[in-house]
Design an enzyme around this catalytic site. Structure first.
Site, mmCIF file in Angstrom:
data_model
loop_
_atom_site.group_PDB
_atom_site.id
_atom_site.type_symbol
_atom_site.label_atom_id
_atom_site.label_comp_id
_atom_site.label_asym_id
_atom_site.label_seq_id
_atom_site.Cartn_x
_atom_site.Cartn_y
_atom_site.Cartn_z
ATOM 1 N N SER A 65 -23.137 14.457 -15.240
ATOM 2 C CA SER A 65 -21.786 14.326 -14.684
ATOM 3 C C SER A 65 -21.001 15.626 -14.629
ATOM 4 C CB SER A 65 -20.984 13.288 -15.476
ATOM 5 O OG SER A 65 -21.352 11.979 -15.085
ATOM 6 N N LYS A 68 -19.512 16.582 -11.387
ATOM 7 C CA LYS A 68 -18.174 16.208 -10.924
ATOM 8 C C LYS A 68 -17.198 17.382 -10.941
ATOM 9 C CE LYS A 68 -18.504 11.309 -12.251
ATOM 10 N NZ LYS A 68 -19.673 11.227 -13.150
ATOM 11 N N SER A 125 -14.900 10.153 -16.438
ATOM 12 C CA SER A 125 -16.135 10.444 -15.709
ATOM 13 C C SER A 125 -16.621 9.246 -14.904
ATOM 14 C CB SER A 125 -17.235 10.899 -16.676
ATOM 15 O OG SER A 125 -18.300 11.505 -15.987
ATOM 16 N N LYS A 228 -15.646 19.118 -18.631
ATOM 17 C CA LYS A 228 -16.435 17.986 -18.148
ATOM 18 C C LYS A 228 -17.701 17.800 -18.968
ATOM 19 C CE LYS A 228 -16.816 14.509 -15.628
ATOM 20 N NZ LYS A 228 -17.434 13.941 -16.862
#
Length: 387
Positions: A65, A68, A125, A228
């Site tokens: 993730s 992202k 997320s 993140k």
């Protein structure tokens, strides 16, 4: 155009021993210099892009993730281009709602503002929210992936290929710690991202949906600004962690940890190392050393100078006074001279290695002397004497 050079040193008239630059130090550091519990890692200063520590930085890996980060970057850039705003309401598609993994359980046709979708993506997320944003930017996830890969090339992320907007494991969906650090720093150039990435807990749907940040450092690490997390079977536990202290902004990327705790341990280790060993140093000012440049065949005999404000550079602590500058100026210039015309440069170095440079420019325009202009100057001078 002849050249003249002026030398100036900060705090020292002469330097006999100067330490290596941060980039050189990163190369000299053994990969085992820090106990890192990951397969790949990079520590980078955000504003300069200097790599302060690295371990297998270009190893291709599933980014999970952390993908992202690019999704968020393209969303902020789309808002800057006027495609939509934080208040724009998005109707979620069946495709966005079909995402597995982490999600906020969007329903087909459910409406949510870009602001709330950003919260869900950056804090929790949420894969469904990320795809809804992707579709708002490009019309489809497939079109958005094309934009992701194009932006990656523009940023020099040569080890990265995106296959989706979420980071769910897919064949050929790969990145590197170095590339992730680059795109993380680019996202952080949009200060508004920290309004989302630093939030520990929030909610959606009038409090019915709770959001908890997947990045524990936001709550427990001093100066954390994001950024993140990522976890999949193929990627392991990953993290792009950012933090700022005393004017020093760092990005620590760790990929392929066996557990979530190990990724936070590794990121903290990298950040602690950076804050303990590096600082930002302002280069010496050329003020008082920039004499006007002589103008040949100009209506004025010389032109005053100005310069771009120099940026700070990341150096090892204790080396702030070792920065040197070399000023290279034109000895003369032929008219006409345009305002802002480059007439020299200032080069900043540390230990003989160039760190950067900035321009020295003409402060005003100087027209070429013509017969009419010369006659006018003589007439004005005569009037001044007569008065």
């Amino acid at each position: 155009m002849r050249q003249r050079k002026l030398w100036a040193a900060v705090l020292c008239a002469a330097l006999t021993v100067c330490s290596a630059s941060p980039a050189a130090l990163a190369e000299e550091e053994p990969s085992g210099g820090l106990e890192l519990k990951s397969k790949s890692a990079v520590l980078m200063e955000q504003t300069t892009g200097e790599i302060l520590y690295e371990m297998e930085p270009d190893l291709p890996m599933h980014p999970a993730s952390i993908t992202k980060v690019m999704t968020l970057l393209l969303t902020f850039e789309a808002m800057e281009q006027g495609k939509f705003s934080l208040d724009t309401v998005i109707s979620c598609s069946e495709h966005a709602c079909s995402m597995g993994g982490s999600q906020i359980w969007l329903e087909p046709g459910e409406e949510m503002t870009v602001h709330d979708l950003l919260k869900a993506t950056a804090i929790s997320s949420a894969n469904d929210a990320a795809v809804a944003l992707a579709e708002a930017v490009a019309g489809s996830e497939e079109g958005f992936v094309e934009l992701m890969n194009r932006r990656a090339r523009e940023l020099g992320m040569d080890g990265t290929t995106f296959q989706n907007a979420t980071g769910l494991d897919a064949e050929g969906h790969l990145s590197t710690a170095r590339d992730i650090a680059v795109m993380s720093a680019e996202l952080l150039r949009h200060p508004q991202i920290t309004e989302y990435s630093t939030v520990w807990m929030d909610s959606l749907r009038d409090g019915a949906t709770q959001l908890v940040n997947t990045n524990k450092l936001v709550r427990f690490y001093d100066g954390a600004t994001g950024l993140k997390t990522g976890t999949t079977d193929g990627a392991g536990s990953c993290l792009s962690a950012s933090a700022t202290r005393n004017g020093l902004s760092l990005v620590a990327v760790t990929l392929g940890s066996a557990t979530s705790d190990e990724r936070f341990y590794t990121a903290r280790k990298l950040l602690d190392y950076g804050f303990a060993n590096y600082t930002m140093a302002q280069p010496p000012s050329p003020e008082g050393q920039l004499e006007p440049v002589r103008v040949l065949r100009g209506v004025s005999p010389s032109v005053a100078l100005e310069y771009d404000t120099p940026s700070a550079f990341v150096v090892k602590k204790g080396e702030e006074g070792n920065l040197t500058q070399e000023i290279t100026l034109a000895q003369d210039v032929e008219a006409p001279v345009e305002k802002g015309q480059s007439l020299g440069k200032v080069t900043i170095a540390l230990g003989g290695r160039q760190l950067g440079e900035y321009r020295v420019k003409a402060k005003e325009a100087v027209d070429r002397m013509t017969f009419a202009a010369g006659l006018g100057k003589m007439f004005c001078a005569a009037l001044a004497v007569g008065s």
